[in-house]
Design a protein around this motif. Structure first.
Motif, PDB file in Angstrom:
ATOM      1  N   PHE A 114     -32.165 -18.749 -29.182  1.00 58.36           N
ATOM      2  CA  PHE A 114     -31.568 -20.057 -29.442  1.00 58.36           C
ATOM      3  C   PHE A 114     -30.611 -20.030 -30.635  1.00 58.36           C
ATOM      4  O   PHE A 114     -29.550 -20.640 -30.595  1.00 58.36           O
ATOM      5  CB  PHE A 114     -32.661 -21.118 -29.665  1.00 58.36           C
ATOM      6  N   LYS A 115     -30.978 -19.315 -31.691  1.00 59.88           N
ATOM      7  CA  LYS A 115     -30.153 -19.271 -32.903  1.00 59.88           C
ATOM      8  C   LYS A 115     -28.753 -18.724 -32.640  1.00 59.88           C
ATOM      9  O   LYS A 115     -27.808 -19.043 -33.348  1.00 59.88           O
ATOM     10  CB  LYS A 115     -30.842 -18.477 -34.004  1.00 59.88           C
ATOM     11  N   TRP A 116     -28.598 -17.879 -31.617  1.00 62.00           N
ATOM     12  CA  TRP A 116     -27.293 -17.306 -31.301  1.00 62.00           C
ATOM     13  C   TRP A 116     -26.597 -18.030 -30.150  1.00 62.00           C
ATOM     14  O   TRP A 116     -25.380 -18.183 -30.144  1.00 62.00           O
ATOM     15  CB  TRP A 116     -27.422 -15.833 -30.906  1.00 62.00           C
ATOM     16  N   LEU A 117     -27.380 -18.443 -29.150  1.00 57.38           N
ATOM     17  CA  LEU A 117     -26.793 -18.897 -27.892  1.00 57.38           C
ATOM     18  C   LEU A 117     -27.069 -20.357 -27.534  1.00 57.38           C
ATOM     19  O   LEU A 117     -26.473 -20.884 -26.603  1.00 57.38           O
ATOM     20  CB  LEU A 117     -27.298 -18.005 -26.741  1.00 57.38           C
ATOM     21  N   GLY A 118     -27.978 -21.004 -28.236  1.00 54.68           N
ATOM     22  CA  GLY A 118     -28.337 -22.378 -27.897  1.00 54.68           C
ATOM     23  C   GLY A 118     -29.248 -22.416 -26.677  1.00 54.68           C
ATOM     24  O   GLY A 118     -29.888 -21.426 -26.323  1.00 54.68           O
ATOM     25  N   GLN A 119     -29.284 -23.568 -26.029  1.00 51.73           N
ATOM     26  CA  GLN A 119     -30.118 -23.744 -24.842  1.00 51.73           C
ATOM     27  C   GLN A 119     -29.436 -23.131 -23.618  1.00 51.73           C
ATOM     28  O   GLN A 119     -28.218 -23.259 -23.462  1.00 51.73           O
ATOM     29  CB  GLN A 119     -30.368 -25.233 -24.564  1.00 51.73           C
ATOM     30  N   PRO A 120     -30.200 -22.512 -22.726  1.00 53.18           N
ATOM     31  CA  PRO A 120     -29.600 -21.993 -21.493  1.00 53.18           C
ATOM     32  C   PRO A 120     -29.172 -23.129 -20.568  1.00 53.18           C
ATOM     33  O   PRO A 120     -29.792 -24.189 -20.542  1.00 53.18           O
ATOM     34  CB  PRO A 120     -30.713 -21.163 -20.862  1.00 53.18           C
ATOM     35  N   GLN A 121     -28.109 -22.878 -19.831  1.00 55.46           N
ATOM     36  CA  GLN A 121     -27.616 -23.838 -18.842  1.00 55.46           C
ATOM     37  C   GLN A 121     -28.539 -23.855 -17.630  1.00 55.46           C
ATOM     38  O   GLN A 121     -28.828 -24.901 -17.074  1.00 55.46           O
ATOM     39  CB  GLN A 121     -26.194 -23.460 -18.428  1.00 55.46           C
ATOM     40  N   ILE A 122     -28.987 -22.660 -17.217  1.00 56.41           N
ATOM     41  CA  ILE A 122     -29.933 -22.511 -16.109  1.00 56.41           C
ATOM     42  C   ILE A 122     -31.049 -21.584 -16.581  1.00 56.41           C
ATOM     43  O   ILE A 122     -30.781 -20.542 -17.191  1.00 56.41           O
ATOM     44  CB  ILE A 122     -29.260 -21.910 -14.852  1.00 56.41           C
ATOM     45  N   LYS A 123     -32.272 -21.954 -16.288  1.00 57.18           N
ATOM     46  CA  LYS A 123     -33.434 -21.161 -16.693  1.00 57.18           C
ATOM     47  C   LYS A 123     -34.223 -20.772 -15.450  1.00 57.18           C
ATOM     48  O   LYS A 123     -34.423 -21.587 -14.562  1.00 57.18           O
ATOM     49  CB  LYS A 123     -34.308 -22.023 -17.597  1.00 57.18           C
ATOM     50  N   ASP A 124     -34.653 -19.512 -15.401  1.00 59.57           N
ATOM     51  CA  ASP A 124     -35.476 -19.030 -14.306  1.00 59.57           C
ATOM     52  C   ASP A 124     -36.640 -18.251 -14.918  1.00 59.57           C
ATOM     53  O   ASP A 124     -36.685 -18.033 -16.127  1.00 59.57           O
ATOM     54  CB  ASP A 124     -34.638 -18.139 -13.375  1.00 59.57           C
ATOM     55  N   VAL A 125     -37.543 -17.787 -14.095  1.00 57.52           N
ATOM     56  CA  VAL A 125     -38.694 -17.038 -14.589  1.00 57.52           C
ATOM     57  C   VAL A 125     -38.258 -15.747 -15.277  1.00 57.52           C
ATOM     58  O   VAL A 125     -38.745 -15.407 -16.353  1.00 57.52           O
ATOM     59  CB  VAL A 125     -39.667 -16.712 -13.424  1.00 57.52           C
ATOM     60  N   SER A 126     -37.299 -15.027 -14.698  1.00 60.19           N
ATOM     61  CA  SER A 126     -36.929 -13.716 -15.231  1.00 60.19           C
ATOM     62  C   SER A 126     -35.513 -13.644 -15.800  1.00 60.19           C
ATOM     63  O   SER A 126     -35.059 -12.573 -16.185  1.00 60.19           O
ATOM     64  CB  SER A 126     -37.093 -12.650 -14.149  1.00 60.19           C
ATOM     65  N   TRP A 127     -34.791 -14.761 -15.859  1.00 62.57           N
ATOM     66  CA  TRP A 127     -33.441 -14.736 -16.416  1.00 62.57           C
ATOM     67  C   TRP A 127     -33.036 -16.118 -16.912  1.00 62.57           C
ATOM     68  O   TRP A 127     -33.602 -17.129 -16.516  1.00 62.57           O
ATOM     69  CB  TRP A 127     -32.414 -14.214 -15.409  1.00 62.57           C
ATOM     70  N   LYS A 143     -41.182  -7.799 -18.372  1.00 59.36           N
ATOM     71  CA  LYS A 143     -42.492  -8.465 -18.276  1.00 59.36           C
ATOM     72  C   LYS A 143     -42.995  -9.006 -19.612  1.00 59.36           C
ATOM     73  O   LYS A 143     -43.835  -9.897 -19.635  1.00 59.36           O
ATOM     74  CB  LYS A 143     -43.521  -7.510 -17.676  1.00 59.36           C
ATOM     75  N   VAL A 144     -42.491  -8.474 -20.723  1.00 48.69           N
ATOM     76  CA  VAL A 144     -42.919  -8.967 -22.038  1.00 48.69           C
ATOM     77  C   VAL A 144     -41.870  -9.893 -22.667  1.00 48.69           C
ATOM     78  O   VAL A 144     -41.849 -10.088 -23.879  1.00 48.69           O
ATOM     79  CB  VAL A 144     -43.284  -7.803 -22.987  1.00 48.69           C
ATOM     80  N   ALA A 145     -41.010 -10.465 -21.823  1.00 49.14           N
ATOM     81  CA  ALA A 145     -40.005 -11.461 -22.226  1.00 49.14           C
ATOM     82  C   ALA A 145     -38.990 -10.940 -23.245  1.00 49.14           C
ATOM     83  O   ALA A 145     -38.571 -11.658 -24.145  1.00 49.14           O
ATOM     84  CB  ALA A 145     -40.678 -12.734 -22.729  1.00 49.14           C
ATOM     85  N   LYS A 146     -38.575  -9.687 -23.065  1.00 54.74           N
ATOM     86  CA  LYS A 146     -37.517  -9.104 -23.900  1.00 54.74           C
ATOM     87  C   LYS A 146     -36.298  -8.833 -23.013  1.00 54.74           C
ATOM     88  O   LYS A 146     -36.438  -8.467 -21.850  1.00 54.74           O
ATOM     89  CB  LYS A 146     -37.990  -7.795 -24.528  1.00 54.74           C
ATOM     90  N   VAL A 147     -35.108  -9.010 -23.564  1.00 56.58           N
ATOM     91  CA  VAL A 147     -33.867  -8.814 -22.812  1.00 56.58           C
ATOM     92  C   VAL A 147     -33.746  -7.348 -22.416  1.00 56.58           C
ATOM     93  O   VAL A 147     -33.839  -6.464 -23.265  1.00 56.58           O
ATOM     94  CB  VAL A 147     -32.635  -9.240 -23.637  1.00 56.58           C
TER      95      VAL A 147
END
Length: 164
Positions: A114-127, A143-147
């Motif tokens: 969030f600090k770099w990109l703000g809120q996502p326009q579209i959110k999904d489980v894996s992207w 699986k551990v929520a890392k890019v």
């Protein structure tokens, strides 16, 4: 006469020998400005195959744009884990990317973006897809929520066509 023939033979063998030498293309370090969508200050997702190959001559493969190409054409750097899909106007960066990112996204936690990109326009489980000034930035998570993969394009989220 023997000296002339020997000299001629020597010159011909030198020509043949030098014709076999090939230089290895040297690429600059790949530096990506995530917020501006620019690679090394000149390459954008809409750049052509020729422009990319000229700037980064160390490609591992390429495909000219056209109807017969699988994903619309592109220039690929498998050893550096970066792929330019020129026919579809997007760039893909994998987890083993060898280069520099203006924002350290690879391996970043999903909760820290969030600090770099703000809120996502579209959110999904894996992207997540983030709207940018140039188009869209898509981040994929493991699986551990890392890019673990980044795609950016001049297209917008509802018009982009990604290669499967």
């Amino acid at each position: 006469m023997k000296g002339f023939i020997a000299s001629l033979f020597f010159l011909l063998s030198c020509t043949v020998t030098s014709a076999q030498l090939k230089t290895t293309p040297i690429c600059p370090v790949i530096s990506i400005d995530i917020l501006d969508g620019i690679v090394n200050g000149a390459i954008v997702p809409t750049s052509t195959v020729g422009q990319i190959k000229l700037k980064f001559p160390c490609f591992t493969s390429f495909e000219e744009e056209g109807n017969s190409s699988k994903c619309g054409g592109g220039v690929f750097y498998k050893d550096r884990d970066i792929y330019f899909y020129t026919g579809r106007d997007y760039v893909e960066i994998g987890p083993a990317f060898k280069g520099h990112l203006s924002i350290p996204l690879i391996g970043a936690s999903r909760n820290s973006l969030f600090k770099w990109l703000g809120q996502p326009q579209i959110k999904d489980v894996s992207w997540d897809a983030f709207k940018t000034a140039y188009g869209v930035l898509i981040l994929y998570y493991n699986k551990v929520a890392k890019v673990n993969k980044i795609q950016f394009s001049t297209q917008v989220a509802n018009t982009i066509q990604l290669c499967e």
